[in-house]
Motif scaffolding. Structure first.
Motif, PDB file in Angstrom:
ATOM      1  N   MET A  23       0.850  -1.202   0.000  1.00  0.00           N
ATOM      2  CA  MET A  23       0.000   0.000   0.000  1.00  0.00           C
ATOM      3  C   MET A  23       0.879   1.243   0.000  1.00  0.00           C
ATOM      4  O   MET A  23       0.687   2.161  -0.779  1.00  0.00           O
ATOM      5  CB  MET A  23      -0.927  -0.027   1.244  1.00  0.00           C
ATOM      6  N   ARG A  24       1.866   1.245   0.895  1.00  0.00           N
ATOM      7  CA  ARG A  24       2.716   2.446   0.980  1.00  0.00           C
ATOM      8  C   ARG A  24       3.555   2.586  -0.276  1.00  0.00           C
ATOM      9  O   ARG A  24       3.826   3.695  -0.723  1.00  0.00           O
ATOM     10  CB  ARG A  24       3.612   2.345   2.223  1.00  0.00           C
ATOM     11  N   LYS A  25       3.979   1.442  -0.814  1.00  0.00           N
ATOM     12  CA  LYS A  25       4.795   1.475  -2.025  1.00  0.00           C
ATOM     13  C   LYS A  25       4.005   2.096  -3.159  1.00  0.00           C
ATOM     14  O   LYS A  25       4.523   2.906  -3.926  1.00  0.00           O
ATOM     15  CB  LYS A  25       5.225   0.046  -2.402  1.00  0.00           C
TER      16      LYS A  25
ATOM     17  N   LEU B 263       3.079   9.359  -5.751  1.00  0.00           N
ATOM     18  CA  LEU B 263       3.645  10.684  -5.461  1.00  0.00           C
ATOM     19  C   LEU B 263       4.768  11.036  -6.441  1.00  0.00           C
ATOM     20  O   LEU B 263       4.842  12.155  -6.945  1.00  0.00           O
ATOM     21  CB  LEU B 263       4.168  10.715  -4.028  1.00  0.00           C
ATOM     22  N   TYR B 264       5.659  10.015  -6.688  1.00  0.00           N
ATOM     23  CA  TYR B 264       6.741  10.247  -7.657  1.00  0.00           C
ATOM     24  C   TYR B 264       6.155  10.647  -9.007  1.00  0.00           C
ATOM     25  O   TYR B 264       6.600  11.579  -9.669  1.00  0.00           O
ATOM     26  CB  TYR B 264       7.570   8.982  -7.843  1.00  0.00           C
TER      27      TYR B 264
ATOM     28  N   VAL C 232       3.937  17.141 -12.670  1.00  0.00           N
ATOM     29  CA  VAL C 232       3.945  18.591 -12.406  1.00  0.00           C
ATOM     30  C   VAL C 232       5.192  19.235 -13.015  1.00  0.00           C
ATOM     31  O   VAL C 232       5.113  20.261 -13.699  1.00  0.00           O
ATOM     32  CB  VAL C 232       3.880  18.868 -10.889  1.00  0.00           C
ATOM     33  N   ALA C 233       6.347  18.617 -12.787  1.00  0.00           N
ATOM     34  CA  ALA C 233       7.599  19.196 -13.279  1.00  0.00           C
ATOM     35  C   ALA C 233       7.601  19.259 -14.802  1.00  0.00           C
ATOM     36  O   ALA C 233       7.949  20.285 -15.398  1.00  0.00           O
ATOM     37  CB  ALA C 233       8.781  18.384 -12.769  1.00  0.00           C
ATOM     38  N   LEU C 234       7.219  18.148 -15.436  1.00  0.00           N
ATOM     39  CA  LEU C 234       7.239  18.120 -16.908  1.00  0.00           C
ATOM     40  C   LEU C 234       6.234  19.100 -17.485  1.00  0.00           C
ATOM     41  O   LEU C 234       6.511  19.788 -18.471  1.00  0.00           O
ATOM     42  CB  LEU C 234       6.962  16.694 -17.397  1.00  0.00           C
TER      43      LEU C 234
END
Lengths: 268, 275
Positions: free
Chosen positions: B1-3, B9-10, B16-18
């Protein structure tokens, strides 16, 4: 022994840090106090941004130190306002640009607020040996003028045309983006001559020699300002304009070398 | 789940950056229909600026390659007292604001400058000439190339160089037949950066060389001049610059792939070679 030296180092670090903090605080206090003494005017209009022609860089903050100023070529500022820049007041070195913005409903009706004179300057060392405007025709003279879209650039072209000196344009080595860039190039000694306003020449005493332009060739250099339509603080903007037009404001403009408005003209 | 959450998020951060990087570029092309772009290519302001830009940048790059490559090699392969000072000096123009670079060039080569005063006594003036543009471009772009070149030379396995020497090749032959081909990728990458930086140079140029159509007005200076006159021309020149830069990037990437140069030392991240 090691513990004692560590104490010493820690104490020294603390003293240095304390001294740094103290000096920083006193510096901040001093600048704060200086800002609060407001030796320029008793009424300060705050919360507005004034976009003004580069030649007003020194005199506008003397009239009112409150607003945030952005100085530059009137044409560049107008382009920025057209693209949505957050200005409340726009002050231009001519009446054409505000009129264009008014036609596009980007500003409210412009008001004339002062006049100026065109002069040409050479470095004090006068490397090209210029003694009159006709000497600008000499081969190899490095003449710097503003781009034609900039008010002072178009005034320069008008003067040269009036005096029949358009051949001088062959000596132009650079068309600068605003009047203060022209002045800097001459004041630095890199250019042999440049056309600026008489008020600009006064800001670099001792660095340039000023040559007057005969009155019959002088263009009508009239400055106008207006409230920007998209301004969020039109009341304050109006207050600023009233300040510039007031007796006190006009006195400061005359003191800086600007010319008085003719009494008959009052476009309010 | 956390993975899965972390992966999401990554992914979002990357999007967002691109998007942030792509938006201004896409926006320019949205505003400029291709027909108008072709039209503007016949505008003398644009063609003159193109010629000035390319002439000055190409000459500057030639000097950068000629002088920068040996400089980088010396700094990469030898250790001498003052080496770190030299490396800092080489990297300084990178962090210098372009306007400051312009002022510095004036102070050095201007009519009353350190070197300029003797030059002008000999009748050579540099400010306001195309030479001034070339000098400004070379000044701001060379650190980008030299830094990458140093890094490229540093990744060469010294055993290969030694092997070449023991097999009888002199230092010059070793340099041209072994070292240069091995560092080709990194040098190309550095050159691409330097070329792009040179093409986009504005602050130092306008301070040191001024702006005059056909003589010193490069593409960025033309953009600045046209901004207050004709926003359409400004957009067109901007689109043109984007296309040129993109073409540059792609062709240099392709060129460095014709002969793949695998790093001969074990650095995992291929920043230096694009193969």
């Amino acid at each position: 022994m090691e513990l004692a030296s560590q104490h010493r180092i820690a104490r020294r670090r603390a003293t240095v840090l304390a001294a740094l903090c103290a000096s920083l605080c006193s510096l901040l206090a001093a600048t704060g106090a200086a800002a609060r003494t407001g030796e320029h005017s008793s009424t300060r209009v705050t919360g507005i941004t004034v976009y003004a022609a580069a030649s007003l860089t020194d005199v506008f903050p003397k009239i009112d130190s409150g607003p945030k100023y952005s100085f530059g070529a009137s044409s560049t500022l107008a382009a920025q306002i057209t693209q949505g820049a957050p200005a409340d007041v726009f002050a231009s070195a001519n009446t054409t640009i505000p009129a264009q913005l008014f036609a596009k409903q980007l500003v409210q009706r412009p008001v004339v607020f002062t006049r100026n004179r065109l002069v040409f300057v050479v470095p004090t060392s006068n490397p090209a040996g210029i003694h009159s405007v006709y000497d600008l025709k000499k081969a190899g003279v490095k003449l710097v003028i503003a781009a034609p879209a900039v008010p002072v650039g178009s005034y320069t072209l008008q003067v040269l045309k009036q005096m029949g000196l358009t051949s001088v344009l062959a000596n132009v080595v650079s068309r600068e983006s605003d009047v203060r860039s022209v002045l800097s190039k001459v004041a630095l000694g890199e250019a042999d001559a440049g056309f600026v306003y008489s008020t600009d020449a006064r800001t670099v005493p001792g660095k340039v020699r000023v040559f007057k332009i005969p009155a019959w060739a002088q263009p009508k250099v009239t400055y106008a300002l207006a409230v920007v339509s998209a301004s969020g603080n039109k009341a304050a903007a109006q207050r600023f304009i009233r300040e510039v037009l007031s007796k006190a404001g006009q006195k400061k403009m005359l003191a800086a070398g600007f010319l008085a408005l003719p009494k008959a003209k009052s476009k309010r | 789940m956390r993975k899965a959450l972390l992966a999401l998020l990554y992914f979002l951060a990357a999007v967002v950056a691109l998007a942030f990087l792509a938006l201004p570029i896409v926006a320019i092309f949205v505003h400029v229909p291709p027909g108008r772009l072709i039209d503007q290519l016949s505008n003398p302001v644009v063609t003159d600026a193109l010629i000035v830009s390319f002439k000055t940048t190409l000459i500057a790059q030639a000097f950068i390659l000629l002088f920068g490559t040996p400089t980088a090699y010396v700094l990469a392969s030898r250790r001498f007292p003052g080496r770190s000072l030299c490396v800092t000096l080489v990297e300084l123009p990178l962090v210098l604001p372009p306007a400051v670079a312009g002022i510095g060039l004036l102070a050095a080569f201007g009519r009353f400058g350190l070197l300029g005063s003797s030059l002008s006594a000999a009748g050579i003036t540099i400010p306001f000439t195309q030479t001034a543009v070339t000098i400004a471009v070379a000044f701001v772009a060379s650190p980008l190339y030299i830094r990458q070149a140093i890094a490229a030379f540093e990744t060469i396995d010294p055993n290969l160089v030694a092997a070449s020497r023991t097999l009888g090749a002199g230092p010059a032959r070793t340099f041209f037949r072994v070292i240069l081909p091995l560092s080709r990728g990194g040098l190309a990458a550095g050159e691409a950066l330097a070329f792009a930086r040179g093409l986009g140079e504005f602050g130092a140029t306008i301070m040191f060389a001024g702006s005059l159509q056909k003589v010193t007005q490069t593409l960025p200076l033309a953009i600045y001049a046209e901004f207050e006159v004709n926003f359409d021309v400004t957009l067109a020149i901007s689109a043109l610059l984007i296309l040129i830069s993109a073409a540059l990037l792609i062709s240099l990437k392709l060129a460095s792939q014709w002969q793949p140069s695998t790093p001969t030392s074990h650095s995992r991240f291929g920043l230096l070679s694009w193969s």
